[in-house]
Enzyme design. Structure first.
Site, short mmCIF file in Angstrom:
data_model
loop_
_atom_site.label_atom_id
_atom_site.label_comp_id
_atom_site.label_asym_id
_atom_site.label_seq_id
_atom_site.Cartn_x
_atom_site.Cartn_y
_atom_site.Cartn_z
N CYS A 197 0.83 -1.20 0.00
CA CYS A 197 0.00 0.00 0.00
C CYS A 197 0.87 1.25 0.00
O CYS A 197 1.74 1.41 0.87
CB CYS A 197 -0.90 0.00 1.23
SG CYS A 197 -1.88 1.50 1.43
N CYS A 200 0.13 3.26 3.56
CA CYS A 200 0.59 2.82 4.88
C CYS A 200 1.65 1.72 4.83
O CYS A 200 2.22 1.37 5.86
CB CYS A 200 -0.61 2.34 5.71
SG CYS A 200 -1.29 0.74 5.16
N CYS A 214 -6.38 -2.10 0.58
CA CYS A 214 -5.48 -2.31 1.70
C CYS A 214 -6.29 -2.64 2.95
O CYS A 214 -7.07 -1.79 3.42
CB CYS A 214 -4.63 -1.06 1.95
SG CYS A 214 -3.55 -1.22 3.40
N CYS A 217 -5.35 0.18 6.04
CA CYS A 217 -5.79 1.59 6.10
C CYS A 217 -7.05 1.88 5.30
O CYS A 217 -7.60 2.98 5.39
CB CYS A 217 -4.67 2.52 5.65
SG CYS A 217 -4.33 2.45 3.87
N ASP A 337 22.64 0.44 -15.16
CA ASP A 337 22.49 -0.75 -14.32
C ASP A 337 21.61 -1.76 -15.05
O ASP A 337 20.44 -1.50 -15.34
CB ASP A 337 21.84 -0.34 -12.99
CG ASP A 337 21.68 -1.50 -12.04
OD1 ASP A 337 22.04 -2.64 -12.40
OD2 ASP A 337 21.17 -1.27 -10.92
#
Length: 418
Positions: A197, A200, A214, A217, A337
């Site tokens: 999430c 949160c 979620c 929350c 990278d």
């Protein structure tokens, strides 16, 4: 152009001159250098060029260029459009695009993800289009949760109308910062960057797809008014009307781009029945999906810059009997990278003849070996085609998947095919 202050007019004219010189000398299309020169003369030029126009800003990790092209095509129902539909997506490119179309009242600008807050602030754009966020060029780009947070904060300070993909939790969370939003169910094939999430940090529940929420929350997928149906190749509009897409661009990703474009066009008052014929005219975007013929063999070009993009490219590959060339570089535009190669599942290529090309072909070869995918090393596309033709005289097609600079090198070898 005459409405601009004298200093801004001079800056725009000098920028155009620099861009023209760049094209004449074969150094590029001039979009970036033109903007740089203009900014040296008038640092506030972007804001001045944007004044009095209704602009849409298009941002995402994948699909920005294609969606910008689709939206611009749809909006041409209204007249001339200022756009950077070939991909110069930083402020320098935006300046060139707006200066090149001084009389266009409407505009569509592709915007690099990290520049979106700045460009929104300077242009006061009427519409912001958000599609997806996933890891990309992590050696020089912001971590995507931080990027979503910056988007959310910028949107909260703006009166812009957001058109966003509700199926991507990071995008939805960012878009929820806006006062005005249209939510689109455009799909999300790559989910590896959005299991947690963004509000949160709790683990998101994703059942049934595309719903997500979620449990910690209460953050949840917003209700949508537009949706794409990949099974029936159609779009469902806010009135529940189902319209066939019938695009000439392949795959679910482009259906997603198209439904976003239709929702954006609708924000300008253009009905999907008006916009769809224009979207169907597009067969290639800056070389993506273009086919060229080499030694009697059709070579189809696909661009994939990160794990999410490679997943979408695998989904539109030709049948398994068609060989595929994979080409990887690691220059600055690609990100230096290459560890992201290990996030891609290459097992889908088993049973297919695979060739490795590019400056970092050994990195790619090691990754394929680990996934038990047989491969051959090659230097150029025409060499591969000649080899295949000698072994299989009846071969008719080869697919090529390449990341950004590798893709551009191949395009250049074929005369910058459109």
């Amino acid at each position: 152009m005459s409405e601009l202050p004298l200093r801004a007019q001079l800056a725009a004219a000098l920028g155009k001159g620099a861009a023209t010189l760049s094209r004449a000398t074969g150094r590029g299309d001039g979009s970036v250098i033109g903007g740089r020169v203009a900014l040296k003369v008038e640092p506030d030029l972007l804001a001045k060029l944007a004044r009095g126009r209704r602009l849409s800003l298009v941002s995402a990790t994948n699909g920005k260029t294609t969606t910008t092209r689709l939206i611009a095509s749809a909006l041409r129902e209204l007249g001339d459009i200022a756009t950077n539909e070939h991909g110069a997506n930083m402020p320098t490119g935006h300046i060139t695009a707006l200066a090149d179309s001084p009389d266009a009242r409407n505009g569509v600008l592709e915007v690099d993800e990290k520049y979106l807050p700045q460009v929104l602030r300077e242009t006061n754009a009427a519409v912001v289009v958000l599609m997806n966020l996933s890891r990309d060029q992590m050696d020089r780009a912001s971590e995507i949760n931080l990027l979503a947070k910056k988007w959310r904060e910028a949107l909260a300070k703006s009166e812009t109308h957001v058109i966003a993909n509700a199926d991507d939790p990071l995008v939805a969370w960012a878009g929820l910062g806006a006062r005005y939003a249209t939510w689109v169910s455009a799909g999300q094939r790559w989910k590896e960057d959005s299991w947690c999430c963004p509000e949160c940090g709790g683990h998101l529940k994703r059942d049934p797809d595309p719903h997500w929420e979620c449990p910690e929350c209460g953050l949840r997928r917003p209700d949508t008014s537009w949706a794409v149906d990949n099974q029936t190749d159609s779009v469902i509009d806010p009135n529940g009307q189902r319209l066939p897409l019938q695009l000439n661009l392949p795959g679910d990703a482009n259906r997603a781009n198209a439904v976003i474009a239709l929702a954006t066009a609708a924000a300008y008052g253009i009905h999907p029945k008006q916009a769809l014929p224009r979207l169907r005219e597009i067969r290639s975007v800056a070389g993506r999906y273009t086919s060229v013929v080499t030694n009697g063999v059709e070579v189809r070009l696909l661009l994939a810059k990160n794990p999410a993009g490679w997943l979408e490219s695998f989904a539109v590959l030709s049948p398994p009997h068609v060989p595929v060339i994979l080409s990887i570089n690691a220059q600055v535009p690609d990100g230096k990278d290459t560890s992201w190669l290990w996030d891609v599942d290459y097992t889908v290529l088993r049973g297919r003849r695979v060739f490795c090309m590019g400056e970092r072909r050994t990195d790619l070869a090691l990754r394929l070996e680990t996934d038990e995918v047989p491969f051959e090393i090659a230097d150029r596309v025409d060499e591969v085609v000649a080899k295949l033709k000698a072994e299989q005289p009846d071969i008719t097609k080869v697919d090529v998947i390449a990341n950004y600079t590798a893709f551009q090198q191949i395009r250049t070898a074929y005369g910058r095919v459109q």
